[in-house]
Design a protein around this motif. Sequence first.
Motif, PDB file in Angstrom:
ATOM      1  N   PRO A  32      16.285   3.195 -10.823  1.00  0.00           N
ATOM      2  CA  PRO A  32      15.260   3.951 -11.562  1.00  0.00           C
ATOM      3  C   PRO A  32      15.858   5.007 -12.489  1.00  0.00           C
ATOM      4  CG  PRO A  32      14.543   3.653  -9.290  1.00  0.00           C
ATOM      5  CD  PRO A  32      15.946   3.109  -9.373  1.00  0.00           C
ATOM      6  N   TYR A  70      14.896   6.556 -16.485  1.00  0.00           N
ATOM      7  CA  TYR A  70      14.602   7.935 -16.904  1.00  0.00           C
ATOM      8  C   TYR A  70      15.537   8.329 -18.053  1.00  0.00           C
ATOM      9  CZ  TYR A  70      13.134   7.862 -11.909  1.00  0.00           C
ATOM     10  OH  TYR A  70      12.616   7.512 -10.685  1.00  0.00           O
ATOM     11  N   VAL A 109      24.289   2.883  -5.707  1.00  0.00           N
ATOM     12  CA  VAL A 109      23.317   3.997  -5.698  1.00  0.00           C
ATOM     13  C   VAL A 109      22.394   3.914  -4.481  1.00  0.00           C
ATOM     14  CG1 VAL A 109      21.346   5.033  -6.902  1.00  0.00           C
ATOM     15  CG2 VAL A 109      23.448   4.529  -8.164  1.00  0.00           C
ATOM     16  N   THR A 138      23.057   6.725  -1.617  1.00  0.00           N
ATOM     17  CA  THR A 138      21.972   7.707  -1.539  1.00  0.00           C
ATOM     18  C   THR A 138      21.372   7.733  -0.142  1.00  0.00           C
ATOM     19  OG1 THR A 138      21.447   7.367  -3.864  1.00  0.00           O
ATOM     20  CG2 THR A 138      19.709   8.328  -2.507  1.00  0.00           C
ATOM     21  N   SER A 181      10.377  -0.083   0.945  1.00  0.00           N
ATOM     22  CA  SER A 181      10.466  -1.454   0.428  1.00  0.00           C
ATOM     23  C   SER A 181      11.389  -1.596  -0.775  1.00  0.00           C
ATOM     24  CB  SER A 181       9.061  -1.937   0.041  1.00  0.00           C
ATOM     25  OG  SER A 181       8.400  -0.926  -0.721  1.00  0.00           O
ATOM     26  N   GLY A 210      15.002  -0.233  -3.238  1.00  0.00           N
ATOM     27  CA  GLY A 210      16.454  -0.268  -3.071  1.00  0.00           C
ATOM     28  C   GLY A 210      16.949   0.742  -2.057  1.00  0.00           C
ATOM     29  N   VAL A 211      16.586   2.012  -2.233  1.00  0.00           N
ATOM     30  CA  VAL A 211      17.066   3.057  -1.315  1.00  0.00           C
ATOM     31  C   VAL A 211      16.425   2.884   0.061  1.00  0.00           C
ATOM     32  CG1 VAL A 211      17.232   5.542  -0.917  1.00  0.00           C
ATOM     33  CG2 VAL A 211      17.397   4.658  -3.246  1.00  0.00           C
ATOM     34  N   GLU A 222      12.087  10.972   1.748  1.00  0.00           N
ATOM     35  CA  GLU A 222      10.914  10.940   0.875  1.00  0.00           C
ATOM     36  C   GLU A 222      11.250  10.408  -0.516  1.00  0.00           C
ATOM     37  OE1 GLU A 222       7.508  11.540   1.532  1.00  0.00           O
ATOM     38  OE2 GLU A 222       7.702  10.514  -0.358  1.00  0.00           O
ATOM     39  N   MET A 223      10.629   9.261  -0.873  1.00  0.00           N
ATOM     40  CA  MET A 223      10.885   8.627  -2.182  1.00  0.00           C
ATOM     41  C   MET A 223       9.894   9.077  -3.244  1.00  0.00           C
ATOM     42  SD  MET A 223      13.395   6.816  -1.225  1.00  0.00           S
ATOM     43  CE  MET A 223      13.937   6.457   0.434  1.00  0.00           C
ATOM     44  N   VAL A 281       3.910  13.245  -4.591  1.00  0.00           N
ATOM     45  CA  VAL A 281       2.658  12.774  -3.981  1.00  0.00           C
ATOM     46  C   VAL A 281       2.602  13.177  -2.501  1.00  0.00           C
ATOM     47  CG1 VAL A 281       1.375  10.691  -3.302  1.00  0.00           C
ATOM     48  CG2 VAL A 281       2.424  10.836  -5.566  1.00  0.00           C
ATOM     49  N   ASN A 282       3.730  13.112  -1.805  1.00  0.00           N
ATOM     50  CA  ASN A 282       3.685  13.129  -0.341  1.00  0.00           C
ATOM     51  C   ASN A 282       4.135  14.403   0.356  1.00  0.00           C
ATOM     52  OD1 ASN A 282       2.833  10.412  -0.237  1.00  0.00           O
ATOM     53  ND2 ASN A 282       4.942   9.704  -0.469  1.00  0.00           N
ATOM     54  N   ASN A 292      11.162  11.901  -6.921  1.00  0.00           N
ATOM     55  CA  ASN A 292      10.056  12.740  -7.398  1.00  0.00           C
ATOM     56  C   ASN A 292       9.725  12.278  -8.810  1.00  0.00           C
ATOM     57  OD1 ASN A 292       8.487  15.195  -6.701  1.00  0.00           O
ATOM     58  ND2 ASN A 292       9.340  15.965  -8.606  1.00  0.00           N
ATOM     59  N   THR A 317      20.833  15.044  -4.481  1.00  0.00           N
ATOM     60  CA  THR A 317      21.145  14.235  -5.649  1.00  0.00           C
ATOM     61  C   THR A 317      22.509  13.623  -5.396  1.00  0.00           C
ATOM     62  OG1 THR A 317      19.850  15.562  -7.167  1.00  0.00           O
ATOM     63  CG2 THR A 317      21.642  14.322  -8.127  1.00  0.00           C
ATOM     64  N   LEU A 318      22.582  12.321  -5.525  1.00  0.00           N
ATOM     65  CA  LEU A 318      23.844  11.644  -5.212  1.00  0.00           C
ATOM     66  C   LEU A 318      25.002  12.201  -6.030  1.00  0.00           C
ATOM     67  CD1 LEU A 318      25.288   9.446  -3.631  1.00  0.00           C
ATOM     68  CD2 LEU A 318      24.629   7.826  -5.421  1.00  0.00           C
ATOM     69  N   VAL A 349      11.134  -2.433 -12.772  1.00  0.00           N
ATOM     70  CA  VAL A 349      11.513  -1.355 -11.846  1.00  0.00           C
ATOM     71  C   VAL A 349      10.395  -0.310 -11.785  1.00  0.00           C
ATOM     72  CG1 VAL A 349      13.061   0.640 -11.584  1.00  0.00           C
ATOM     73  CG2 VAL A 349      14.008  -1.617 -12.007  1.00  0.00           C
ATOM     74  N   ALA A 353       7.617  -2.569  -5.220  1.00  0.00           N
ATOM     75  CA  ALA A 353       9.023  -2.858  -4.927  1.00  0.00           C
ATOM     76  C   ALA A 353       9.179  -3.968  -3.886  1.00  0.00           C
ATOM     77  CB  ALA A 353       9.707  -1.595  -4.420  1.00  0.00           C
TER      78      ALA A 353
HETATM   79  P1  NAP Z   1      12.449   1.399  -6.061  1.00  0.00           P
HETATM   80  O1  NAP Z   1      13.336   0.280  -5.631  1.00  0.00           O
HETATM   81  O2  NAP Z   1      11.679   1.264  -7.320  1.00  0.00           O
HETATM   82  O3  NAP Z   1      11.449   1.709  -4.846  1.00  0.00           O
HETATM   83  C1  NAP Z   1      10.424   2.673  -4.935  1.00  0.00           C
HETATM   84  C2  NAP Z   1       9.853   2.888  -3.546  1.00  0.00           C
HETATM   85  O4  NAP Z   1       8.836   3.906  -3.588  1.00  0.00           O
HETATM   86  C3  NAP Z   1       9.189   1.621  -3.006  1.00  0.00           C
HETATM   87  O5  NAP Z   1       9.467   1.479  -1.633  1.00  0.00           O
HETATM   88  C4  NAP Z   1       7.720   1.924  -3.229  1.00  0.00           C
HETATM   89  O6  NAP Z   1       6.859   1.168  -2.366  1.00  0.00           O
HETATM   90  C5  NAP Z   1       7.713   3.390  -2.862  1.00  0.00           C
HETATM   91  N1  NAP Z   1       6.433   4.040  -3.146  1.00  0.00           N
HETATM   92  C6  NAP Z   1       5.491   3.743  -4.061  1.00  0.00           C
HETATM   93  N2  NAP Z   1       4.407   4.529  -3.880  1.00  0.00           N
HETATM   94  C7  NAP Z   1       4.676   5.340  -2.804  1.00  0.00           C
HETATM   95  C8  NAP Z   1       3.962   6.333  -2.111  1.00  0.00           C
HETATM   96  N3  NAP Z   1       2.720   6.714  -2.476  1.00  0.00           N
HETATM   97  N4  NAP Z   1       4.545   6.939  -1.053  1.00  0.00           N
HETATM   98  C9  NAP Z   1       5.789   6.593  -0.663  1.00  0.00           C
HETATM   99  N5  NAP Z   1       6.526   5.649  -1.282  1.00  0.00           N
HETATM  100  C10 NAP Z   1       5.975   5.040  -2.347  1.00  0.00           C
HETATM  101  O7  NAP Z   1      13.302   2.736  -6.210  1.00  0.00           O
HETATM  102  P2  NAP Z   1      14.602   3.210  -5.377  1.00  0.00           P
HETATM  103  O8  NAP Z   1      15.806   2.770  -6.090  1.00  0.00           O
HETATM  104  O9  NAP Z   1      14.397   2.830  -3.955  1.00  0.00           O
HETATM  105  O10 NAP Z   1      14.486   4.793  -5.564  1.00  0.00           O
HETATM  106  C11 NAP Z   1      13.406   5.501  -4.936  1.00  0.00           C
HETATM  107  C12 NAP Z   1      13.249   6.871  -5.614  1.00  0.00           C
HETATM  108  O11 NAP Z   1      14.399   7.655  -5.335  1.00  0.00           O
HETATM  109  C13 NAP Z   1      13.133   6.808  -7.151  1.00  0.00           C
HETATM  110  O12 NAP Z   1      12.242   7.803  -7.596  1.00  0.00           O
HETATM  111  C14 NAP Z   1      14.537   7.132  -7.620  1.00  0.00           C
HETATM  112  O13 NAP Z   1      14.545   7.695  -8.913  1.00  0.00           O
HETATM  113  C15 NAP Z   1      14.986   8.105  -6.556  1.00  0.00           C
HETATM  114  N6  NAP Z   1      16.438   8.167  -6.349  1.00  0.00           N
HETATM  115  C16 NAP Z   1      17.002   9.390  -6.230  1.00  0.00           C
HETATM  116  C17 NAP Z   1      18.348   9.523  -5.959  1.00  0.00           C
HETATM  117  C18 NAP Z   1      18.954  10.875  -5.754  1.00  0.00           C
HETATM  118  O14 NAP Z   1      20.174  11.020  -5.872  1.00  0.00           O
HETATM  119  N7  NAP Z   1      18.139  11.881  -5.433  1.00  0.00           N
HETATM  120  C19 NAP Z   1      19.160   8.378  -5.884  1.00  0.00           C
HETATM  121  C20 NAP Z   1      18.545   7.117  -5.991  1.00  0.00           C
HETATM  122  C21 NAP Z   1      17.175   7.025  -6.208  1.00  0.00           C
HETATM  123  P3  NAP Z   1       5.845  -0.006  -2.921  1.00  0.00           P
HETATM  124  O15 NAP Z   1       6.363  -0.436  -4.256  1.00  0.00           O
HETATM  125  O16 NAP Z   1       5.936  -1.056  -1.848  1.00  0.00           O
HETATM  126  O17 NAP Z   1       4.506   0.631  -2.995  1.00  0.00           O
END
Ligand code: NAP
Length: 324
Positions: free
Chosen positions: A41, A45, A122, A126, A149, A151-152, A214-215, A219-220, A239, A266-267, A311, A316
Amino acid sequence: MKAIRQYTFGEPDVLQIDEVPDPQAGIGQVVVRLHAIGINPVETYIRAGIYPKPPTPFCPGNDGAGIIESIGENVTEVAVGARVYIAGSVSGTYAEKALCDVSNVHHLPERTYFAQGAAINVPYATAYQALFNRGRAEAGEIVLVHGASGGVGIAAVQLARAAGLQVIGTAGTDRGLDLVLSQGANYALDHTKEGYLDKLSKLTAGKGVDLILEMLANVNLGNDLNFLARGGRVVLIGNRGENNQGIVEINPRAVMGRDADILGMTLYNASASQLRSLHAAIVAGLENGTLQPVIGQEFSLDAAADAHRAVIDNRAYGKIVLIP
Ligand code: NAP
Protein backbone atom coordinates in the motif's frame (compact mmCIF):
# COMPACT_ATOMS: atom_id res chain seq x y z
CA MET A 1 15.49 -3.87 -19.41
CA LYS A 2 11.86 -2.95 -18.79
CA ALA A 3 11.03 -0.87 -15.71
CA ILE A 4 8.02 0.97 -14.41
CA ARG A 5 8.81 4.65 -13.91
CA GLN A 6 6.95 7.54 -12.42
CA TYR A 7 7.53 11.02 -13.89
CA THR A 8 4.77 12.66 -11.88
CA PHE A 9 2.35 11.93 -8.99
CA GLY A 10 -1.33 11.11 -9.22
CA GLU A 11 -3.71 8.35 -10.36
CA PRO A 12 -2.39 4.80 -11.08
CA ASP A 13 -1.89 5.62 -14.79
CA VAL A 14 1.22 7.66 -13.88
CA LEU A 15 2.94 4.25 -13.63
CA GLN A 16 4.36 3.81 -17.12
CA ILE A 17 6.64 1.19 -18.59
CA ASP A 18 10.02 2.32 -19.99
CA GLU A 19 13.06 0.73 -21.57
CA VAL A 20 16.07 1.65 -19.38
CA PRO A 21 19.75 0.55 -19.21
CA ASP A 22 20.49 -2.57 -17.15
CA PRO A 23 21.83 -1.74 -13.66
CA GLN A 24 25.52 -2.45 -12.93
CA ALA A 25 26.67 -3.71 -9.52
CA GLY A 26 29.12 -1.37 -7.75
CA ILE A 27 31.19 -2.07 -4.65
CA GLY A 28 29.11 -4.01 -2.09
CA GLN A 29 26.17 -4.27 -4.50
CA VAL A 30 24.36 -7.03 -6.40
CA VAL A 31 22.01 -7.13 -9.39
CA VAL A 32 18.95 -9.36 -8.93
CA ARG A 33 16.98 -10.66 -11.92
CA LEU A 34 13.44 -10.40 -10.58
CA HIS A 35 10.96 -13.25 -10.96
CA ALA A 36 8.25 -11.53 -8.88
CA ILE A 37 7.67 -8.09 -7.35
CA GLY A 38 5.62 -7.28 -4.24
CA ILE A 39 3.12 -4.40 -4.25
CA ASN A 40 2.59 -2.65 -0.91
CA PRO A 41 0.00 0.00 0.00
CA VAL A 42 2.82 2.49 0.77
CA GLU A 43 3.75 2.58 -2.94
CA THR A 44 0.20 3.70 -3.77
CA TYR A 45 0.50 6.56 -1.25
CA ILE A 46 3.88 7.62 -2.73
CA ARG A 47 2.45 7.32 -6.27
CA ALA A 48 -0.50 9.52 -5.32
CA GLY A 49 1.82 12.16 -3.81
CA ILE A 50 0.42 11.98 -0.25
CA TYR A 51 3.75 10.70 1.15
CA PRO A 52 7.15 12.43 0.79
CA LYS A 53 7.91 12.63 -2.92
CA PRO A 54 11.12 11.09 -4.30
CA PRO A 55 12.89 12.96 -7.13
CA THR A 56 11.39 12.03 -10.54
CA PRO A 57 11.65 9.98 -12.61
CA PHE A 58 11.94 7.00 -10.30
CA CYS A 59 11.18 3.29 -10.30
CA PRO A 60 8.88 2.38 -7.36
CA GLY A 61 9.02 -0.68 -5.10
CA ASN A 62 10.82 -2.20 -2.11
CA ASP A 63 10.09 -5.90 -2.43
CA GLY A 64 10.84 -8.69 -4.87
CA ALA A 65 12.38 -12.11 -5.33
CA GLY A 66 14.69 -13.57 -7.91
CA ILE A 67 18.19 -14.76 -8.70
CA ILE A 68 21.51 -12.96 -8.25
CA GLU A 69 22.71 -12.11 -11.77
CA SER A 70 25.95 -10.28 -10.95
CA ILE A 71 27.89 -9.11 -7.92
CA GLY A 72 30.18 -6.14 -7.36
CA GLU A 73 33.56 -5.91 -5.64
CA ASN A 74 33.80 -6.96 -1.98
CA VAL A 75 30.61 -9.04 -2.08
CA THR A 76 31.28 -12.32 -0.28
CA GLU A 77 27.89 -13.01 1.35
CA VAL A 78 26.08 -14.22 -1.82
CA ALA A 79 27.10 -15.74 -5.15
CA VAL A 80 25.76 -15.45 -8.69
CA GLY A 81 22.81 -17.83 -9.11
CA ALA A 82 21.61 -17.61 -5.47
CA ARG A 83 17.84 -17.40 -4.82
CA VAL A 84 17.02 -14.30 -2.77
CA TYR A 85 14.21 -12.08 -1.60
CA ILE A 86 14.75 -8.32 -1.57
CA ALA A 87 14.19 -5.96 1.35
CA GLY A 88 14.70 -2.54 -0.22
CA SER A 89 16.84 -1.61 -3.22
CA VAL A 90 18.91 1.17 -4.75
CA SER A 91 17.06 1.22 -8.08
CA GLY A 92 13.43 0.28 -7.23
CA THR A 93 11.91 -3.15 -7.77
CA TYR A 94 9.06 -2.63 -10.32
CA ALA A 95 11.45 -3.79 -13.05
CA GLU A 96 13.06 -6.82 -14.65
CA LYS A 97 16.22 -6.30 -12.57
CA ALA A 98 17.02 -4.50 -9.32
CA LEU A 99 20.27 -3.06 -8.00
CA CYS A 100 20.63 -3.76 -4.27
CA ASP A 101 23.14 -3.32 -1.49
CA VAL A 102 24.14 -6.81 -0.42
CA SER A 103 22.51 -6.16 2.98
CA ASN A 104 19.14 -5.84 1.14
CA VAL A 105 19.09 -9.46 -0.06
CA HIS A 106 18.19 -12.53 2.00
CA HIS A 107 18.29 -16.24 1.31
CA LEU A 108 15.09 -17.56 -0.28
CA PRO A 109 14.66 -21.26 0.61
CA GLU A 110 13.86 -23.70 -2.21
CA ARG A 111 10.43 -24.47 -0.76
CA THR A 112 9.36 -20.79 -1.09
CA TYR A 113 8.44 -19.98 -4.69
CA PHE A 114 9.31 -16.60 -6.21
CA ALA A 115 5.84 -15.01 -5.97
CA GLN A 116 5.87 -15.90 -2.26
CA GLY A 117 9.37 -14.44 -2.01
CA ALA A 118 8.05 -11.11 -3.31
CA ALA A 119 5.45 -11.15 -0.53
CA ILE A 120 7.95 -11.37 2.34
CA ASN A 121 9.76 -8.15 3.10
CA VAL A 122 7.37 -5.34 4.06
CA PRO A 123 4.53 -7.61 5.27
CA TYR A 124 6.58 -10.04 7.38
CA ALA A 125 9.11 -7.50 8.66
CA THR A 126 6.25 -5.18 9.68
CA ALA A 127 4.28 -7.98 11.34
CA TYR A 128 7.38 -9.16 13.23
CA GLN A 129 8.35 -5.66 14.35
CA ALA A 130 4.76 -4.95 15.47
CA LEU A 131 4.27 -8.24 17.31
CA PHE A 132 7.58 -8.67 19.07
CA ASN A 133 9.66 -5.48 19.10
CA ARG A 134 6.83 -2.98 19.63
CA GLY A 135 3.98 -5.17 20.95
CA ARG A 136 6.11 -7.37 23.28
CA ALA A 137 4.05 -10.45 22.34
CA GLU A 138 4.55 -13.53 24.50
CA ALA A 139 3.49 -17.15 24.08
CA GLY A 140 0.13 -17.78 25.74
CA GLU A 141 -1.20 -14.26 25.09
CA ILE A 142 -4.22 -13.45 22.93
CA VAL A 143 -3.67 -11.18 19.93
CA LEU A 144 -6.36 -9.56 17.77
CA VAL A 145 -5.05 -9.04 14.24
CA HIS A 146 -7.46 -6.31 13.19
CA GLY A 147 -7.26 -6.67 9.41
CA ALA A 148 -5.88 -10.19 9.06
CA SER A 149 -6.72 -11.02 5.43
CA GLY A 150 -4.07 -8.78 3.76
CA GLY A 151 -0.31 -8.92 3.41
CA VAL A 152 0.66 -7.80 6.91
CA GLY A 153 -2.31 -9.54 8.55
CA ILE A 154 -1.59 -13.01 7.15
CA ALA A 155 2.07 -12.63 8.10
CA ALA A 156 1.04 -11.64 11.64
CA VAL A 157 -1.31 -14.64 11.97
CA GLN A 158 1.44 -17.06 10.90
CA LEU A 159 4.14 -15.47 13.08
CA ALA A 160 1.90 -15.25 16.15
CA ARG A 161 0.69 -18.85 15.91
CA ALA A 162 4.25 -20.10 15.41
CA ALA A 163 5.24 -18.22 18.59
CA GLY A 164 2.46 -19.78 20.68
CA LEU A 165 -0.09 -16.95 20.85
CA GLN A 166 -3.81 -17.41 20.43
CA VAL A 167 -4.97 -15.45 17.39
CA ILE A 168 -8.27 -13.79 16.58
CA GLY A 169 -8.22 -12.31 13.07
CA THR A 170 -10.69 -10.08 11.23
CA ALA A 171 -11.63 -9.87 7.54
CA GLY A 172 -14.37 -8.29 5.46
CA THR A 173 -15.50 -11.20 3.25
CA ASP A 174 -16.32 -14.89 3.72
CA ARG A 175 -13.32 -15.72 1.53
CA GLY A 176 -11.09 -13.55 3.72
CA LEU A 177 -12.45 -15.13 6.91
CA ASP A 178 -11.80 -18.63 5.54
CA LEU A 179 -8.26 -17.57 4.59
CA VAL A 180 -7.56 -16.21 8.08
CA LEU A 181 -8.74 -19.49 9.67
CA SER A 182 -6.78 -21.58 7.18
CA GLN A 183 -3.61 -19.69 8.17
CA GLY A 184 -4.00 -20.84 11.76
CA ALA A 185 -6.14 -18.20 13.48
CA ASN A 186 -8.15 -19.66 16.36
CA TYR A 187 -11.14 -17.48 15.52
CA ALA A 188 -12.18 -15.08 12.75
CA LEU A 189 -14.53 -12.08 12.98
CA ASP A 190 -16.14 -10.08 10.15
CA HIS A 191 -15.23 -6.38 10.52
CA THR A 192 -18.11 -5.34 8.26
CA LYS A 193 -20.72 -6.61 10.79
CA GLU A 194 -22.20 -4.32 13.45
CA GLY A 195 -20.86 -5.05 16.96
CA TYR A 196 -18.45 -7.76 15.75
CA LEU A 197 -15.94 -7.04 18.54
CA ASP A 198 -18.53 -7.77 21.23
CA LYS A 199 -17.70 -11.46 20.75
CA LEU A 200 -14.22 -10.78 22.16
CA SER A 201 -15.50 -10.76 25.70
CA LYS A 202 -16.70 -14.38 25.40
CA LEU A 203 -13.67 -15.45 23.36
CA THR A 204 -11.29 -14.17 26.07
CA ALA A 205 -13.38 -15.33 29.07
CA GLY A 206 -14.10 -11.68 29.94
CA LYS A 207 -10.41 -10.74 30.21
CA GLY A 208 -9.96 -8.85 26.93
CA VAL A 209 -7.13 -9.22 24.41
CA ASP A 210 -3.49 -8.70 25.37
CA LEU A 211 -2.43 -7.23 22.07
CA ILE A 212 -4.10 -5.66 19.04
CA LEU A 213 -2.31 -5.19 15.71
CA GLU A 214 -4.33 -2.43 14.06
CA MET A 215 -4.44 -2.06 10.25
CA LEU A 216 -7.07 0.71 10.15
CA ALA A 217 -6.53 2.87 13.22
CA ASN A 218 -8.57 5.85 11.97
CA VAL A 219 -11.68 3.64 12.02
CA ASN A 220 -10.96 1.28 14.91
CA LEU A 221 -8.70 2.74 17.57
CA GLY A 222 -11.40 4.34 19.75
CA ASN A 223 -13.29 1.05 20.03
CA ASP A 224 -10.18 -1.18 20.27
CA LEU A 225 -9.36 0.33 23.66
CA ASN A 226 -12.59 -1.06 25.16
CA PHE A 227 -11.52 -4.62 24.39
CA LEU A 228 -7.99 -4.64 25.84
CA ALA A 229 -7.01 -6.69 28.88
CA ARG A 230 -5.22 -5.00 31.77
CA GLY A 231 -1.68 -4.24 30.59
CA GLY A 232 -2.86 -4.59 26.99
CA ARG A 233 -1.14 -2.98 24.01
CA VAL A 234 -2.40 -1.68 20.66
CA VAL A 235 0.19 -1.35 17.90
CA LEU A 236 -0.83 1.08 15.16
CA ILE A 237 0.28 -0.24 11.77
CA GLY A 238 -2.18 1.26 9.27
CA ASN A 239 -4.10 4.54 9.18
CA ARG A 240 -5.94 5.89 6.17
CA GLY A 241 -8.31 8.77 5.62
CA GLU A 242 -9.08 11.99 3.83
CA ASN A 243 -5.79 13.64 2.71
CA ASN A 244 -3.97 10.93 4.66
CA GLN A 245 -5.06 12.63 7.90
CA GLY A 246 -7.05 9.79 9.50
CA ILE A 247 -7.90 11.64 12.70
CA VAL A 248 -9.58 9.47 15.38
CA GLU A 249 -11.14 10.16 18.78
CA ILE A 250 -10.23 8.10 21.87
CA ASN A 251 -11.31 8.05 25.50
CA PRO A 252 -8.11 8.32 27.61
CA ARG A 253 -9.91 6.64 30.54
CA ALA A 254 -10.13 3.41 28.56
CA VAL A 255 -6.31 3.46 28.42
CA MET A 256 -5.69 4.67 31.99
CA GLY A 257 -8.00 2.15 33.65
CA ARG A 258 -6.15 -0.73 32.00
CA ASP A 259 -2.55 0.49 32.31
CA ALA A 260 -2.66 0.06 28.54
CA ASP A 261 -0.20 1.21 25.86
CA ILE A 262 -0.89 2.68 22.43
CA LEU A 263 2.23 2.14 20.33
CA GLY A 264 2.99 3.51 16.88
CA MET A 265 5.28 1.82 14.44
CA THR A 266 6.87 2.43 11.05
CA LEU A 267 9.07 -0.23 9.54
CA TYR A 268 11.50 2.43 8.30
CA ASN A 269 12.33 3.16 11.97
CA ALA A 270 13.52 -0.42 12.65
CA SER A 271 17.21 -0.42 13.61
CA ALA A 272 19.85 -2.29 11.61
CA SER A 273 20.16 -4.88 14.37
CA GLN A 274 16.36 -5.35 14.56
CA LEU A 275 16.28 -5.86 10.78
CA ARG A 276 19.14 -8.40 10.87
CA SER A 277 17.43 -10.31 13.63
CA LEU A 278 13.91 -10.25 12.18
CA HIS A 279 15.10 -11.36 8.72
CA ALA A 280 16.99 -14.25 10.38
CA ALA A 281 13.73 -15.25 12.11
CA ILE A 282 11.77 -14.93 8.86
CA VAL A 283 14.26 -17.05 6.87
CA ALA A 284 14.12 -19.71 9.61
CA GLY A 285 10.30 -19.68 9.48
CA LEU A 286 10.34 -20.06 5.68
CA GLU A 287 12.81 -22.94 5.98
CA ASN A 288 10.81 -24.83 8.58
CA GLY A 289 7.49 -24.16 6.81
CA THR A 290 5.74 -22.16 9.55
CA LEU A 291 5.80 -19.07 7.28
CA GLN A 292 4.13 -19.46 3.90
CA PRO A 293 3.18 -16.20 2.16
CA VAL A 294 -0.23 -16.28 0.46
CA ILE A 295 -0.60 -14.80 -3.03
CA GLY A 296 -4.02 -13.39 -3.86
CA GLN A 297 -3.48 -12.02 -7.36
CA GLU A 298 -0.72 -11.80 -9.96
CA PHE A 299 -0.39 -9.04 -12.60
CA SER A 300 2.13 -8.59 -15.42
CA LEU A 301 4.70 -5.79 -15.00
CA ASP A 302 2.98 -3.57 -17.57
CA ALA A 303 -0.28 -3.86 -15.57
CA ALA A 304 1.24 -2.16 -12.49
CA ALA A 305 -1.51 0.50 -12.59
CA ASP A 306 -4.19 -2.22 -12.33
CA ALA A 307 -2.28 -3.81 -9.45
CA HIS A 308 -2.30 -0.48 -7.60
CA ARG A 309 -6.05 -0.13 -8.13
CA ALA A 310 -6.57 -3.65 -6.78
CA VAL A 311 -4.51 -2.96 -3.63
CA ILE A 312 -6.67 0.02 -2.73
CA ASP A 313 -10.10 -0.91 -4.12
CA ASN A 314 -10.46 -4.67 -3.61
CA ARG A 315 -11.12 -6.59 -0.43
CA ALA A 316 -7.85 -8.20 0.58
CA TYR A 317 -6.87 -11.84 0.05
CA GLY A 318 -3.14 -12.23 0.73
CA LYS A 319 -0.63 -10.36 -1.45
CA ILE A 320 -0.77 -8.78 -4.88
CA VAL A 321 2.39 -9.33 -6.94
CA LEU A 322 3.76 -8.38 -10.36
CA ILE A 323 5.39 -10.99 -12.58
CA PRO A 324 7.94 -9.39 -14.95
P1 NAP B 1 -3.69 -4.99 2.47
O1 NAP B 1 -3.04 -6.25 2.00
O2 NAP B 1 -4.35 -4.11 1.47
O3 NAP B 1 -4.74 -5.40 3.61
C1 NAP B 1 -5.59 -4.45 4.23
C2 NAP B 1 -6.24 -5.12 5.43
O4 NAP B 1 -7.08 -4.17 6.12
C3 NAP B 1 -7.15 -6.27 5.00
O5 NAP B 1 -7.03 -7.34 5.91
C4 NAP B 1 -8.52 -5.64 5.09
O6 NAP B 1 -9.57 -6.60 5.26
C5 NAP B 1 -8.33 -4.82 6.35
N1 NAP B 1 -9.46 -3.93 6.63
C6 NAP B 1 -10.34 -3.36 5.79
N2 NAP B 1 -11.30 -2.71 6.49
C7 NAP B 1 -11.01 -2.89 7.82
C8 NAP B 1 -11.61 -2.51 9.03
N3 NAP B 1 -12.74 -1.76 9.06
N4 NAP B 1 -11.04 -2.88 10.19
C9 NAP B 1 -9.91 -3.62 10.20
N5 NAP B 1 -9.28 -4.02 9.08
C10 NAP B 1 -9.82 -3.65 7.91
O7 NAP B 1 -2.63 -4.08 3.22
P2 NAP B 1 -1.35 -4.53 4.10
O8 NAP B 1 -0.17 -4.60 3.24
O9 NAP B 1 -1.75 -5.72 4.91
O10 NAP B 1 -1.19 -3.24 5.03
C11 NAP B 1 -2.20 -2.95 6.02
C12 NAP B 1 -2.07 -1.48 6.44
O11 NAP B 1 -0.84 -1.31 7.13
C13 NAP B 1 -2.05 -0.48 5.26
O12 NAP B 1 -2.72 0.70 5.64
C14 NAP B 1 -0.57 -0.19 5.08
O13 NAP B 1 -0.35 1.08 4.50
C15 NAP B 1 -0.08 -0.28 6.50
N6 NAP B 1 1.34 -0.64 6.64
C16 NAP B 1 2.08 0.07 7.53
C17 NAP B 1 3.40 -0.26 7.77
C18 NAP B 1 4.19 0.47 8.81
O14 NAP B 1 5.42 0.43 8.77
N7 NAP B 1 3.52 1.13 9.75
C19 NAP B 1 4.00 -1.29 7.03
C20 NAP B 1 3.21 -2.02 6.12
C21 NAP B 1 1.87 -1.69 5.95
P3 NAP B 1 -10.71 -6.90 4.10
O15 NAP B 1 -10.14 -6.41 2.80
O16 NAP B 1 -10.89 -8.39 4.19
O17 NAP B 1 -11.91 -6.14 4.52
